[in-house]
Design a protein around this motif. Sequence first.
Motif, PDB file in Angstrom:
ATOM      1  N   TRP A   1       0.837  -1.197   0.000  1.00 49.27           N
ATOM      2  CA  TRP A   1       0.000   0.000   0.000  1.00 49.27           C
ATOM      3  C   TRP A   1       0.877   1.255   0.000  1.00 49.27           C
ATOM      4  O   TRP A   1       0.566   2.236  -0.672  1.00 49.27           O
ATOM      5  CB  TRP A   1      -0.904   0.018   1.237  1.00 49.27           C
ATOM      6  N   LEU A   2       1.970   1.198   0.747  1.00 53.13           N
ATOM      7  CA  LEU A   2       2.879   2.349   0.827  1.00 53.13           C
ATOM      8  C   LEU A   2       3.494   2.668  -0.522  1.00 53.13           C
ATOM      9  O   LEU A   2       3.425   3.806  -1.005  1.00 53.13           O
ATOM     10  CB  LEU A   2       3.979   2.060   1.858  1.00 53.13           C
ATOM     11  N   THR A   3       4.124   1.686  -1.164  1.00 55.94           N
ATOM     12  CA  THR A   3       4.785   1.943  -2.453  1.00 55.94           C
ATOM     13  C   THR A   3       3.781   2.165  -3.571  1.00 55.94           C
ATOM     14  O   THR A   3       4.138   2.696  -4.625  1.00 55.94           O
ATOM     15  CB  THR A   3       5.726   0.777  -2.821  1.00 55.94           C
ATOM     16  N   ASN A   4       2.523   1.780  -3.342  1.00 56.11           N
ATOM     17  CA  ASN A   4       1.460   2.101  -4.292  1.00 56.11           C
ATOM     18  C   ASN A   4       1.200   3.601  -4.316  1.00 56.11           C
ATOM     19  O   ASN A   4       0.791   4.156  -5.341  1.00 56.11           O
ATOM     20  CB  ASN A   4       0.179   1.354  -3.882  1.00 56.11           C
TER      21      ASN A   4
ATOM     22  N   SER B   1      -4.688  12.709   0.685  1.00 55.83           N
ATOM     23  CA  SER B   1      -5.656  11.702   1.102  1.00 55.83           C
ATOM     24  C   SER B   1      -4.982  10.557   1.858  1.00 55.83           C
ATOM     25  O   SER B   1      -5.515  10.057   2.858  1.00 55.83           O
ATOM     26  CB  SER B   1      -6.418  11.145  -0.108  1.00 55.83           C
ATOM     27  N   ALA B   2      -3.794  10.127   1.392  1.00 59.19           N
ATOM     28  CA  ALA B   2      -3.082   9.041   2.066  1.00 59.19           C
ATOM     29  C   ALA B   2      -2.629   9.465   3.459  1.00 59.19           C
ATOM     30  O   ALA B   2      -2.642   8.663   4.399  1.00 59.19           O
ATOM     31  CB  ALA B   2      -1.881   8.616   1.233  1.00 59.19           C
ATOM     32  N   THR B   3      -2.224  10.727   3.610  1.00 60.72           N
ATOM     33  CA  THR B   3      -1.805  11.225   4.920  1.00 60.72           C
ATOM     34  C   THR B   3      -2.960  11.182   5.905  1.00 60.72           C
ATOM     35  O   THR B   3      -2.802  10.797   7.079  1.00 60.72           O
ATOM     36  CB  THR B   3      -1.273  12.661   4.794  1.00 60.72           C
ATOM     37  N   ILE B   4      -4.135  11.565   5.426  1.00 58.70           N
ATOM     38  CA  ILE B   4      -5.334  11.504   6.281  1.00 58.70           C
ATOM     39  C   ILE B   4      -5.610  10.058   6.691  1.00 58.70           C
ATOM     40  O   ILE B   4      -5.884   9.762   7.859  1.00 58.70           O
ATOM     41  CB  ILE B   4      -6.550  12.087   5.535  1.00 58.70           C
ATOM     42  N   ALA B   5      -5.506   9.144   5.725  1.00 54.61           N
ATOM     43  CA  ALA B   5      -5.817   7.740   5.991  1.00 54.61           C
ATOM     44  C   ALA B   5      -4.829   7.119   6.964  1.00 54.61           C
ATOM     45  O   ALA B   5      -5.224   6.374   7.878  1.00 54.61           O
ATOM     46  CB  ALA B   5      -5.838   6.967   4.673  1.00 54.61           C
ATOM     47  N   ILE B   6      -3.537   7.396   6.783  1.00 52.05           N
ATOM     48  CA  ILE B   6      -2.539   6.760   7.643  1.00 52.05           C
ATOM     49  C   ILE B   6      -2.627   7.291   9.068  1.00 52.05           C
ATOM     50  O   ILE B   6      -2.362   6.558  10.033  1.00 52.05           O
ATOM     51  CB  ILE B   6      -1.107   6.937   7.075  1.00 52.05           C
TER      52      ILE B   6
ATOM     53  N   LEU C   1     -12.403  -0.601  11.715  1.00 50.41           N
ATOM     54  CA  LEU C   1     -12.470   0.384  12.785  1.00 50.41           C
ATOM     55  C   LEU C   1     -12.202   1.798  12.296  1.00 50.41           C
ATOM     56  O   LEU C   1     -12.506   2.767  13.010  1.00 50.41           O
ATOM     57  CB  LEU C   1     -11.458   0.023  13.886  1.00 50.41           C
ATOM     58  N   VAL C   2     -11.601   1.928  11.128  1.00 52.77           N
ATOM     59  CA  VAL C   2     -11.297   3.255  10.574  1.00 52.77           C
ATOM     60  C   VAL C   2     -11.748   3.313   9.117  1.00 52.77           C
ATOM     61  O   VAL C   2     -11.928   2.279   8.469  1.00 52.77           O
ATOM     62  CB  VAL C   2      -9.789   3.581  10.664  1.00 52.77           C
ATOM     63  N   ASP C   3     -11.891   4.510   8.624  1.00 54.34           N
ATOM     64  CA  ASP C   3     -12.260   4.719   7.221  1.00 54.34           C
ATOM     65  C   ASP C   3     -10.982   4.696   6.377  1.00 54.34           C
ATOM     66  O   ASP C   3     -10.098   5.535   6.549  1.00 54.34           O
ATOM     67  CB  ASP C   3     -12.962   6.064   7.068  1.00 54.34           C
ATOM     68  N   THR C   4     -10.866   3.706   5.498  1.00 53.00           N
ATOM     69  CA  THR C   4      -9.651   3.566   4.666  1.00 53.00           C
ATOM     70  C   THR C   4      -9.864   4.022   3.226  1.00 53.00           C
ATOM     71  O   THR C   4      -9.011   3.795   2.376  1.00 53.00           O
ATOM     72  CB  THR C   4      -9.187   2.095   4.654  1.00 53.00           C
ATOM     73  N   ARG C   5     -10.976   4.691   2.965  1.00 54.31           N
ATOM     74  CA  ARG C   5     -11.284   5.055   1.576  1.00 54.31           C
ATOM     75  C   ARG C   5     -10.351   6.112   1.013  1.00 54.31           C
ATOM     76  O   ARG C   5     -10.303   6.326  -0.212  1.00 54.31           O
ATOM     77  CB  ARG C   5     -12.738   5.527   1.474  1.00 54.31           C
ATOM     78  N   ASP C   6      -9.574   6.792   1.868  1.00 51.97           N
ATOM     79  CA  ASP C   6      -8.647   7.803   1.369  1.00 51.97           C
ATOM     80  C   ASP C   6      -7.357   7.205   0.825  1.00 51.97           C
ATOM     81  O   ASP C   6      -6.554   7.912   0.217  1.00 51.97           O
ATOM     82  CB  ASP C   6      -8.318   8.815   2.478  1.00 51.97           C
ATOM     83  N   PHE C   7      -7.124   5.930   1.059  1.00 50.04           N
ATOM     84  CA  PHE C   7      -5.966   5.284   0.446  1.00 50.04           C
ATOM     85  C   PHE C   7      -6.202   5.135  -1.053  1.00 50.04           C
ATOM     86  O   PHE C   7      -7.288   4.742  -1.487  1.00 50.04           O
ATOM     87  CB  PHE C   7      -5.720   3.900   1.048  1.00 50.04           C
TER      88      PHE C   7
ATOM     89  N   ARG D   1     -11.628  -1.463   0.519  1.00 51.76           N
ATOM     90  CA  ARG D   1     -12.190  -2.597   1.250  1.00 51.76           C
ATOM     91  C   ARG D   1     -12.080  -3.903   0.449  1.00 51.76           C
ATOM     92  O   ARG D   1     -11.612  -4.916   0.991  1.00 51.76           O
ATOM     93  CB  ARG D   1     -13.648  -2.301   1.629  1.00 51.76           C
ATOM     94  N   PRO D   2     -12.484  -3.933  -0.838  1.00 52.17           N
ATOM     95  CA  PRO D   2     -12.266  -5.168  -1.616  1.00 52.17           C
ATOM     96  C   PRO D   2     -10.788  -5.542  -1.731  1.00 52.17           C
ATOM     97  O   PRO D   2     -10.453  -6.732  -1.767  1.00 52.17           O
ATOM     98  CB  PRO D   2     -12.863  -4.840  -2.985  1.00 52.17           C
TER      99      PRO D   2
END
Length: 363
Positions: A48-51, A111-116, A158-164, A243-244
């Motif tokens: 996910w990081l290198t993506n 968006s990734a910063t918010i998600a992490i 437990l958290v919203d991951t849609r910003d990744f 999520r998928p």
Amino acid sequence: MNVRCGSRKSSTITQLMHVFTHHPSWQALGQVALLFGVIWWMYSGYVWLTNEVAPNSSTRRTWLLVGMFAFFVLAMAIQDAFHGTGIAFGVGYVLVTAVHTALFASAGGVSATIAIKRIAPLNALAAVLVLAGGFVHDWAQYLCWGLAFAVQVVSPYLVDTRDFVIRASHFCERHGLVVIVAIGESIVAIGTGLAGEKITPQLIATVALGLCLAYVLWWAYFGVDDERGEHALAAIPDRERSRPAVHAYGYSLYPLLIGIVVTAAGIQMNIAHGNEAASVAAAAALSGGVSLYFVGQFFFRWTLQLPRPWARLLAAGAVAATIPIGIYWVSWAQLAAIVTVAYVAVIADDLVTLRAGQHGTYI
């Protein structure tokens, strides 16, 4: 990054295989499941990081090198993690997690910063539990590492991951690379199990069956599912893709990869004794590992709504039914039965795919 990821995962698979073969039992299987579980979660986290964060600067590459070193420490500590090297395992895990969070927070997009920032506290909690497990023993160690794995498994809920941001091509290719490396380790297990053995026609035939099994496992995933999985993930809207992605490439590939580890252990325990009856543990590892692989594929297909997930579940049951052959007859016959059943299952599925006017890269 291909070589780096492959190298650290290769040593991890090998060490996990040794954990099981040293004392094959349900306890050893539980240890493999726990150790691989926490490692797999963070390896996937680096995908996910290198993506999101391309290693296109000296600073980023240096930090990824530190992360690679931490994964190497984890791999070295695996074999005796429950008997003396747990602290090293915990320290390596904390470092892996820290590098992952720092790079995501500092170099990711908005968006990734918010998600992490949402998921980092849960990753940190898991890392603290892994570290704590290194300082205790027996049931307390299992409890700490079990809780760490549980935190990781439930964290996407437990958290919203849609910003990744999930770029399907890179994401699927990196996870597929792990499957390739793990299957390669099953081939290495064949060679390891032959050390010092006299070369005979029976031994050569058993080796050929082992190589055929490795090939059919590769074919089962990369014949069609790898490509179709990428297309299915890419077709999902960006904000709904995380999520998928977790379900298909995190949760579903976990039992698939554990299956490869256990299969490799079964091959190593059986390959030099193909003309003898197998122990219950060796026979169960050989067939059970392949069955678990197909169960992982079932969940992979089901999650991404790919055709015929039930076909892999039927294959898993048919392979599991071969266990008594090794116990009450000879190991090579069990291996031959597994290869036959797996080939029939994969070929039949491919024929249905072709008749439906579909095809993959390799069919």
